[in-house]
Design a protein around this motif. Structure first.
Motif, PDB file in Angstrom:
ATOM      1  N   LEU A  66      54.519  28.949  33.382  1.00  0.00           N
ATOM      2  CA  LEU A  66      54.156  29.545  32.088  1.00  0.00           C
ATOM      3  C   LEU A  66      52.938  30.463  32.184  1.00  0.00           C
ATOM      4  O   LEU A  66      52.931  31.556  31.615  1.00  0.00           O
ATOM      5  CB  LEU A  66      53.914  28.452  31.052  1.00  0.00           C
ATOM      6  N   ASN A  67      51.900  30.023  32.901  1.00  0.00           N
ATOM      7  CA  ASN A  67      50.710  30.871  32.988  1.00  0.00           C
ATOM      8  C   ASN A  67      50.940  32.117  33.829  1.00  0.00           C
ATOM      9  O   ASN A  67      50.454  33.189  33.495  1.00  0.00           O
ATOM     10  CB  ASN A  67      49.506  30.074  33.515  1.00  0.00           C
ATOM     11  N   LYS A  68      51.695  31.993  34.897  1.00  0.00           N
ATOM     12  CA  LYS A  68      51.965  33.166  35.745  1.00  0.00           C
ATOM     13  C   LYS A  68      52.718  34.233  34.957  1.00  0.00           C
ATOM     14  O   LYS A  68      52.359  35.412  34.979  1.00  0.00           O
ATOM     15  CB  LYS A  68      52.771  32.780  36.988  1.00  0.00           C
ATOM     16  N   HIS A  69      53.760  33.825  34.259  1.00  0.00           N
ATOM     17  CA  HIS A  69      54.631  34.802  33.596  1.00  0.00           C
ATOM     18  C   HIS A  69      54.224  35.112  32.152  1.00  0.00           C
ATOM     19  O   HIS A  69      54.283  36.266  31.741  1.00  0.00           O
ATOM     20  CB  HIS A  69      56.078  34.321  33.646  1.00  0.00           C
ATOM     21  N   PHE A  70      53.802  34.116  31.399  1.00  0.00           N
ATOM     22  CA  PHE A  70      53.498  34.305  29.981  1.00  0.00           C
ATOM     23  C   PHE A  70      52.029  34.658  29.739  1.00  0.00           C
ATOM     24  O   PHE A  70      51.720  35.669  29.113  1.00  0.00           O
ATOM     25  CB  PHE A  70      53.881  33.035  29.209  1.00  0.00           C
ATOM     26  N   THR A  71      51.127  33.852  30.248  1.00  0.00           N
ATOM     27  CA  THR A  71      49.706  34.032  29.946  1.00  0.00           C
ATOM     28  C   THR A  71      49.104  35.228  30.661  1.00  0.00           C
ATOM     29  O   THR A  71      48.543  36.118  30.034  1.00  0.00           O
ATOM     30  CB  THR A  71      48.911  32.765  30.317  1.00  0.00           C
ATOM     31  N   PHE A  72      49.216  35.243  31.981  1.00  0.00           N
ATOM     32  CA  PHE A  72      48.543  36.266  32.784  1.00  0.00           C
ATOM     33  C   PHE A  72      49.468  37.391  33.222  1.00  0.00           C
ATOM     34  O   PHE A  72      49.022  38.376  33.795  1.00  0.00           O
ATOM     35  CB  PHE A  72      47.856  35.621  33.997  1.00  0.00           C
ATOM     36  N   GLN A  73      50.767  37.248  32.967  1.00  0.00           N
ATOM     37  CA  GLN A  73      51.770  38.262  33.284  1.00  0.00           C
ATOM     38  C   GLN A  73      51.587  38.815  34.696  1.00  0.00           C
ATOM     39  O   GLN A  73      51.597  40.015  34.930  1.00  0.00           O
ATOM     40  CB  GLN A  73      51.761  39.368  32.230  1.00  0.00           C
ATOM     41  N   ASN A  74      51.463  37.888  35.625  1.00  0.00           N
ATOM     42  CA  ASN A  74      51.257  38.227  37.025  1.00  0.00           C
ATOM     43  C   ASN A  74      52.602  38.575  37.657  1.00  0.00           C
ATOM     44  O   ASN A  74      53.548  37.812  37.569  1.00  0.00           O
ATOM     45  CB  ASN A  74      50.608  37.035  37.746  1.00  0.00           C
ATOM     46  N   LYS A  75      52.683  39.747  38.278  1.00  0.00           N
ATOM     47  CA  LYS A  75      53.941  40.253  38.851  1.00  0.00           C
ATOM     48  C   LYS A  75      54.067  40.019  40.356  1.00  0.00           C
ATOM     49  O   LYS A  75      55.051  40.426  40.953  1.00  0.00           O
ATOM     50  CB  LYS A  75      54.074  41.761  38.570  1.00  0.00           C
ATOM     51  N   GLU A  76      53.070  39.380  40.959  1.00  0.00           N
ATOM     52  CA  GLU A  76      53.118  39.132  42.403  1.00  0.00           C
ATOM     53  C   GLU A  76      54.282  38.218  42.756  1.00  0.00           C
ATOM     54  O   GLU A  76      54.614  37.301  42.025  1.00  0.00           O
ATOM     55  CB  GLU A  76      51.831  38.451  42.877  1.00  0.00           C
ATOM     56  N   HIS A  77      54.872  38.482  43.925  1.00  0.00           N
ATOM     57  CA  HIS A  77      55.945  37.641  44.441  1.00  0.00           C
ATOM     58  C   HIS A  77      55.465  36.954  45.708  1.00  0.00           C
ATOM     59  O   HIS A  77      54.450  37.331  46.280  1.00  0.00           O
ATOM     60  CB  HIS A  77      57.188  38.491  44.739  1.00  0.00           C
ATOM     61  N   GLY A  78      56.196  35.971  46.141  1.00  0.00           N
ATOM     62  CA  GLY A  78      55.865  35.299  47.382  1.00  0.00           C
ATOM     63  C   GLY A  78      54.957  34.107  47.167  1.00  0.00           C
ATOM     64  O   GLY A  78      54.778  33.609  46.060  1.00  0.00           O
ATOM     65  N   TRP A  79      54.352  33.674  48.272  1.00  0.00           N
ATOM     66  CA  TRP A  79      53.564  32.444  48.300  1.00  0.00           C
ATOM     67  C   TRP A  79      52.107  32.639  47.915  1.00  0.00           C
ATOM     68  O   TRP A  79      51.431  31.662  47.608  1.00  0.00           O
ATOM     69  CB  TRP A  79      53.641  31.816  49.688  1.00  0.00           C
ATOM     70  N   LYS A  80      51.589  33.881  47.942  1.00  0.00           N
ATOM     71  CA  LYS A  80      50.158  34.095  47.674  1.00  0.00           C
ATOM     72  C   LYS A  80      49.710  33.561  46.313  1.00  0.00           C
ATOM     73  O   LYS A  80      48.726  32.818  46.240  1.00  0.00           O
ATOM     74  CB  LYS A  80      49.800  35.574  47.813  1.00  0.00           C
ATOM     75  N   PRO A  81      50.375  33.931  45.216  1.00  0.00           N
ATOM     76  CA  PRO A  81      49.900  33.402  43.927  1.00  0.00           C
ATOM     77  C   PRO A  81      50.048  31.882  43.819  1.00  0.00           C
ATOM     78  O   PRO A  81      49.193  31.219  43.230  1.00  0.00           O
ATOM     79  CB  PRO A  81      50.757  34.121  42.881  1.00  0.00           C
ATOM     80  N   LEU A  82      51.108  31.339  44.403  1.00  0.00           N
ATOM     81  CA  LEU A  82      51.286  29.886  44.387  1.00  0.00           C
ATOM     82  C   LEU A  82      50.187  29.203  45.194  1.00  0.00           C
ATOM     83  O   LEU A  82      49.641  28.176  44.774  1.00  0.00           O
ATOM     84  CB  LEU A  82      52.661  29.505  44.933  1.00  0.00           C
ATOM     85  N   PHE A  83      49.836  29.771  46.332  1.00  0.00           N
ATOM     86  CA  PHE A  83      48.763  29.219  47.167  1.00  0.00           C
ATOM     87  C   PHE A  83      47.429  29.253  46.416  1.00  0.00           C
ATOM     88  O   PHE A  83      46.713  28.258  46.365  1.00  0.00           O
ATOM     89  CB  PHE A  83      48.666  29.998  48.485  1.00  0.00           C
ATOM     90  N   ARG A  84      47.097  30.405  45.798  1.00  0.00           N
ATOM     91  CA  ARG A  84      45.841  30.516  45.035  1.00  0.00           C
ATOM     92  C   ARG A  84      45.829  29.541  43.859  1.00  0.00           C
ATOM     93  O   ARG A  84      44.812  28.912  43.564  1.00  0.00           O
ATOM     94  CB  ARG A  84      45.624  31.958  44.561  1.00  0.00           C
ATOM     95  N   PHE A  85      46.970  29.426  43.174  1.00  0.00           N
ATOM     96  CA  PHE A  85      47.083  28.496  42.046  1.00  0.00           C
ATOM     97  C   PHE A  85      46.827  27.066  42.511  1.00  0.00           C
ATOM     98  O   PHE A  85      46.081  26.317  41.888  1.00  0.00           O
ATOM     99  CB  PHE A  85      48.472  28.612  41.413  1.00  0.00           C
ATOM    100  N   THR A  86      47.444  26.683  43.618  1.00  0.00           N
ATOM    101  CA  THR A  86      47.288  25.329  44.156  1.00  0.00           C
ATOM    102  C   THR A  86      45.842  25.047  44.550  1.00  0.00           C
ATOM    103  O   THR A  86      45.299  23.984  44.220  1.00  0.00           O
ATOM    104  CB  THR A  86      48.227  25.120  45.368  1.00  0.00           C
TER     105      THR A  86
END
Length: 147
Positions: A66-86
């Motif tokens: 929800l935060n990636k797509h709705f709140t911050f509308q982050n368009k990055e793909h792959g593992w980088k955003p998931l890694f930073r989120f974790t």
């Protein structure tokens, strides 16, 4: 930059549209996660750390999407955003609950461990929200400056 301008900028950080979306997502996560945490601790008899960590394990899956797509509308793909989120979630969790437990143990030293840890989990949740918003906005889902 004047102190008044700096103060306005900090207030704006917590009153803009992005923060309001973050709060909406957080309400969903809080209802689910809090229920899990207190049931695990008070009904199932699991430890403070397992109960509070379960809150964030289950809530983080929904939060990421929800935060990636709705709140911050982050368009990055792959593992980088998931890694930073974790990394952000883990850091915020350890910091918030690591602060809350000794503080509540000290303040509520005359009360039972159950009361100390229940209040500590509630304080940890509040601290987590503050740390997590800043971490998601400026680290996990930061807007890219490159074109």
């Amino acid at each position: 930059m004047s102190i008044l301008t700096l103060l306005k900028d900090k207030i704006r950080l917590f009153t803009d549209k992005t923060f309001m979306k973050f709060v909406m997502v957080g309400v969903i996560n809080t209802i689910v996660g809090t229920t899990i945490m207190f049931v695990f601790y008070n009904v199932l008899g699991l430890s403070y750390w397992i109960s509070s960590a379960s809150n964030y394990f289950f809530g983080s899956i929904c939060s990421y999407i929800l935060n990636k797509h709705f709140t911050f509308q982050n368009k990055e793909h792959g593992w980088k955003p998931l890694f930073r989120f974790t990394i952000n979630i883990l850091t915020c969790y350890l910091l918030a609950y690591g602060i809350a437990k000794p503080v509540m143990h000290w303040i509520l030293s005359g009360y039972s461990v159950t009361i100390q840890e229940n209040v500590s989990m509630a304080l940890g949740m509040c601290l987590f929200v503050l740390f997590n918003y800043i971490g998601q906005r400026y680290f996990a889902f930061k807007k890219s400056t490159s074109l």
